[in-house]
Write a protein that holds these residues in place. Structure first.
Motif, mmCIF file in Angstrom:
data_model
loop_
_atom_site.group_PDB
_atom_site.id
_atom_site.type_symbol
_atom_site.label_atom_id
_atom_site.label_comp_id
_atom_site.label_asym_id
_atom_site.label_seq_id
_atom_site.Cartn_x
_atom_site.Cartn_y
_atom_site.Cartn_z
ATOM 1 N N VAL A 82 1.329 -45.809 14.155
ATOM 2 C CA VAL A 82 1.344 -44.403 14.580
ATOM 3 C C VAL A 82 2.165 -44.325 15.861
ATOM 4 O O VAL A 82 1.900 -45.064 16.818
ATOM 5 C CB VAL A 82 -0.086 -43.879 14.815
ATOM 6 N N VAL A 83 3.177 -43.436 15.880
ATOM 7 C CA VAL A 83 4.074 -43.329 17.027
ATOM 8 C C VAL A 83 4.265 -41.871 17.432
ATOM 9 O O VAL A 83 4.299 -40.991 16.574
ATOM 10 C CB VAL A 83 5.465 -43.947 16.753
ATOM 11 N N PRO A 84 4.399 -41.623 18.738
ATOM 12 C CA PRO A 84 4.818 -40.290 19.155
ATOM 13 C C PRO A 84 6.306 -40.145 18.852
ATOM 14 O O PRO A 84 7.073 -41.110 18.966
ATOM 15 C CB PRO A 84 4.559 -40.282 20.665
ATOM 16 N N LYS A 85 6.735 -38.959 18.462
ATOM 17 C CA LYS A 85 8.150 -38.755 18.176
ATOM 18 C C LYS A 85 8.986 -38.679 19.456
ATOM 19 O O LYS A 85 10.166 -39.000 19.427
ATOM 20 C CB LYS A 85 8.346 -37.502 17.325
ATOM 21 N N ARG A 86 8.389 -38.272 20.532
ATOM 22 C CA ARG A 86 9.093 -38.276 21.812
ATOM 23 C C ARG A 86 8.941 -39.669 22.411
ATOM 24 O O ARG A 86 7.857 -40.234 22.413
ATOM 25 C CB ARG A 86 8.509 -37.211 22.748
ATOM 26 N N HIS A 87 10.014 -40.210 22.927
ATOM 27 C CA HIS A 87 9.954 -41.575 23.449
ATOM 28 C C HIS A 87 9.031 -41.677 24.664
ATOM 29 O O HIS A 87 9.189 -40.956 25.641
ATOM 30 C CB HIS A 87 11.344 -42.078 23.839
ATOM 31 N N ILE A 88 8.068 -42.576 24.559
ATOM 32 C CA ILE A 88 7.201 -42.985 25.665
ATOM 33 C C ILE A 88 7.235 -44.503 25.625
ATOM 34 O O ILE A 88 7.018 -45.100 24.564
ATOM 35 C CB ILE A 88 5.764 -42.464 25.490
ATOM 36 N N GLY A 89 7.496 -45.149 26.741
ATOM 37 C CA GLY A 89 7.704 -46.592 26.760
ATOM 38 C C GLY A 89 6.519 -47.407 26.275
ATOM 39 O O GLY A 89 6.665 -48.289 25.429
ATOM 40 N N SER A 90 5.334 -47.140 26.809
ATOM 41 C CA SER A 90 4.143 -47.883 26.411
ATOM 42 C C SER A 90 2.918 -47.182 26.979
ATOM 43 O O SER A 90 3.036 -46.221 27.750
ATOM 44 C CB SER A 90 4.183 -49.330 26.911
#
Length: 111
Positions: free
Chosen positions: A42-50
């Motif tokens: 599961v990933v956010p579509k907006r980039h977040i590093g960690s």
């Protein structure tokens, strides 16, 4: 292709994946090289590093991400009797884009 599989491949090309959830903010799909019998990312579509780089501007995206993680984990737990939720940090994190693994079952042969 760069070093961020999620920004470079998964998010712009969900048709290449076995998607279990997609909305404006979050993508969830079966891992392309599963480590466990059931393995969803599961990933956010907006980039977040960690997880450790989440800031105040990321709160809505992280809240949405965790809502999807909860729903996916609930479904896996109901179907398979157990689920685990994991995120990697630092050297353990291959792709430097926040992502959460939801998995169940034994490890798959990684040959």
């Amino acid at each position: 292709m760069g070093t961020d599989f999620y920004c470079d491949v998964a998010i712009p090309h969900p048709e290449r994946l076995h998607v279990v959830h997609e909305d404006e903010h979050v993508l969830a799909f079966h891992h392309t090289r599963p480590f466990w019998e059931v393995h969803i990312v599961v990933v956010p579509k907006r980039h977040i590093g960690s997880l450790t780089t989440v800031g105040a501007d990321d709160e809505d995206d992280v809240r949405r991400l965790l809502g999807v993680v909860q729903a996916v984990a609930r479904n896996i737990e109901l179907e398979h009797g157990a689920a685990a939720v994991l995120t990697n940090l630092g050297a353990y994190q291959d792709s430097k884009h926040l992502h959460v693994h939801v998995h169940s079952g034994g490890r798959r042969d990684q040959r």
